[in-house]
Design a protein around this motif. Structure first.
Motif, mmCIF file in Angstrom:
data_model
loop_
_atom_site.group_PDB
_atom_site.id
_atom_site.type_symbol
_atom_site.label_atom_id
_atom_site.label_comp_id
_atom_site.label_asym_id
_atom_site.label_seq_id
_atom_site.Cartn_x
_atom_site.Cartn_y
_atom_site.Cartn_z
ATOM 1 N N UNK A 21 -11.433 -10.586 4.462
ATOM 2 C CA UNK A 21 -10.113 -10.565 5.099
ATOM 3 C C UNK A 21 -10.172 -9.845 6.442
ATOM 4 N N UNK A 22 -10.941 -8.768 6.510
ATOM 5 C CA UNK A 22 -11.080 -8.018 7.759
ATOM 6 C C UNK A 22 -11.679 -8.903 8.851
ATOM 7 N N UNK A 23 -12.667 -9.704 8.501
ATOM 8 C CA UNK A 23 -13.250 -10.628 9.475
ATOM 9 C C UNK A 23 -12.225 -11.656 9.932
ATOM 10 N N UNK A 24 -11.391 -12.089 8.994
ATOM 11 C CA UNK A 24 -10.383 -13.106 9.303
ATOM 12 C C UNK A 24 -9.343 -12.603 10.292
ATOM 13 N N UNK A 25 -8.935 -11.341 10.150
ATOM 14 C CA UNK A 25 -7.883 -10.804 11.029
ATOM 15 C C UNK A 25 -8.451 -9.893 12.121
ATOM 16 N N UNK A 26 -9.788 -9.851 12.201
ATOM 17 C CA UNK A 26 -10.457 -9.099 13.270
ATOM 18 C C UNK A 26 -10.105 -7.607 13.241
ATOM 19 N N UNK A 27 -10.203 -7.034 12.055
ATOM 20 C CA UNK A 27 -9.996 -5.597 11.872
ATOM 21 C C UNK A 27 -11.159 -5.026 11.070
ATOM 22 N N UNK A 28 -11.283 -3.711 11.059
ATOM 23 C CA UNK A 28 -12.312 -3.080 10.238
ATOM 24 C C UNK A 28 -11.780 -2.973 8.813
ATOM 25 N N UNK A 29 -12.670 -3.060 7.809
ATOM 26 C CA UNK A 29 -12.220 -3.032 6.407
ATOM 27 C C UNK A 29 -11.391 -1.793 6.050
ATOM 28 N N UNK A 30 -11.780 -0.654 6.561
ATOM 29 C CA UNK A 30 -11.046 0.572 6.209
ATOM 30 C C UNK A 30 -9.593 0.497 6.655
ATOM 31 N N UNK A 31 -9.350 -0.158 7.792
ATOM 32 C CA UNK A 31 -7.990 -0.303 8.295
ATOM 33 C C UNK A 31 -7.165 -1.174 7.347
ATOM 34 N N UNK A 32 -7.784 -2.269 6.864
ATOM 35 C CA UNK A 32 -7.072 -3.130 5.918
ATOM 36 C C UNK A 32 -6.744 -2.395 4.629
ATOM 37 N N UNK A 33 -7.728 -1.656 4.124
ATOM 38 C CA UNK A 33 -7.508 -0.915 2.884
ATOM 39 C C UNK A 33 -6.326 0.037 3.023
ATOM 40 N N UNK A 34 -6.287 0.761 4.144
ATOM 41 C CA UNK A 34 -5.202 1.722 4.377
ATOM 42 C C UNK A 34 -3.856 1.025 4.492
ATOM 43 N N UNK A 35 -3.811 -0.086 5.263
ATOM 44 C CA UNK A 35 -2.531 -0.762 5.478
ATOM 45 C C UNK A 35 -2.019 -1.442 4.206
ATOM 46 N N UNK A 36 -2.923 -1.973 3.400
ATOM 47 C CA UNK A 36 -2.492 -2.592 2.137
ATOM 48 C C UNK A 36 -1.947 -1.524 1.183
ATOM 49 N N UNK A 37 -2.622 -0.360 1.141
ATOM 50 C CA UNK A 37 -2.135 0.741 0.304
ATOM 51 C C UNK A 37 -0.756 1.203 0.784
ATOM 52 N N UNK A 38 -0.573 1.262 2.104
ATOM 53 C CA UNK A 38 0.738 1.652 2.643
ATOM 54 C C UNK A 38 1.814 0.647 2.258
ATOM 55 N N UNK A 39 1.464 -0.640 2.315
ATOM 56 C CA UNK A 39 2.426 -1.682 1.944
ATOM 57 C C UNK A 39 2.808 -1.543 0.471
#
Length: 285
Positions: A21-39
């Protein structure tokens, strides 16, 4: 909650992987993990079931996915309306094999010529699989056997299909199921609406098919019928398009069972510009 979080959530839902997913949205994995947890914290519920480095949607996640896709689709539509642009982006369409083979090729070609900025993707399969794809958001719309009564879907009737019982050459004419009670039949998997229709035709005449051989294509079914191994139910439009159809005998089912209507369906409230443009082309045919 913001649009970026929704885009990240959709990407994880589609891939089942933070890394992909991080590759798909051009973000680093840690950023996705944090934002999904926040959501999840904002919503007060877990959207994913986490197991062995993979993520799959929880029941609440499945429900939330439909709404997030609708929100993102509306945002895209608003951007295009404001910018005055033609439709663009991904349009994923599902279809019955027979519909994809004989009904829509000319429409798809015209659609690609008229809207070159749309990335078009076509998937084929039985009605049950296509409906699941639309409800899960992996398909924008799909051609299925209708009418479809699911509260989460809406759609329009498009084609009338004449259903033919296909038998080996020289078979005596078939007008009712009792005449072929116990015969082997060739059909798609159990979630195929045409297979259910065929089985219901037998049951209504207090007959029962013999062994049901599950096939992956109409061409495979026809080959088996030509070989004298059993019967199949195939739409006339599909049957007459296939090499070898002259080597079998075929009769339409009796009037009550003869016609099935193909519908184009999509998620309720999610009629995107891509879909609107496609429907306009269908209406021009």
């Amino acid at each position: 909650m913001d649009l970026t979080q929704l885009e990240m959530f959709n990407a994880v839902a589609q891939t089942g992987s933070i890394t992909q997913a991080a590759q798909k949205v051009h973000r680093v994995p840690s950023n996705l993990t944090t934002r999904i947890r926040q959501l999840e914290a904002d919503l007060g519920i877990e959207l994913f079931i986490r197991e062995n480095q993979r993520l799959r949607l929880s029941p609440a996640g499945h429900s939330f996915l439909r709404y997030s896709q609708q929100i993102l689709a509306l945002v895209d539509e608003a951007r295009m309306v404001v910018a005055g642009d033609e439709p663009q982006g991904l349009f994923s369409l599902g279809a019955l094999e027979s519909t994809a083979a004989v009904r829509i090729p000319a429409t798809l070609a015209a659609y690609n010529r008229r809207y070159p900025r749309i990335q078009f993707d076509l998937a084929t399969g039985p009605s049950g699989t296509m409906i699941d794809g639309v409800l899960e958001g992996t398909l924008s719309a799909a051609f299925v056997d209708g009418p479809v009564m699911h509260p989460g879907l809406e759609g329009i009737p498009v084609y009338q299909e004449e259903m033919m019982i296909v038998a080996p050459r020289g078979h005596t004419p078939i007008s009712r199921a009792q005449q072929v009670n116990g015969a082997s039949i060739y059909a798609f998997r159990a979630n195929c609406s045409y297979r259910r229709h065929f089985e219901s035709w037998f049951q209504a005449d207090k007959a029962t098919p013999g062994r049901i051989h599950e096939m992956e294509s109409y061409h495979g079914m026809l080959a088996c019928v030509i070989a004298g191994a059993g019967l199949a139910l195939i739409p006339r439009s599909m049957l007459e398009s296939m090499p070898g159809h002259q080597q079998v005998d075929a009769w339409p089912l009796t009037e009550k069972w003869r016609w099935l209507t193909t519908w184009l369906v999509w998620r309720r409230g999610a009629k995107t510009p891509h879909l609107t443009a496609f429907i306009e082309l269908l209406n021009e045919r």
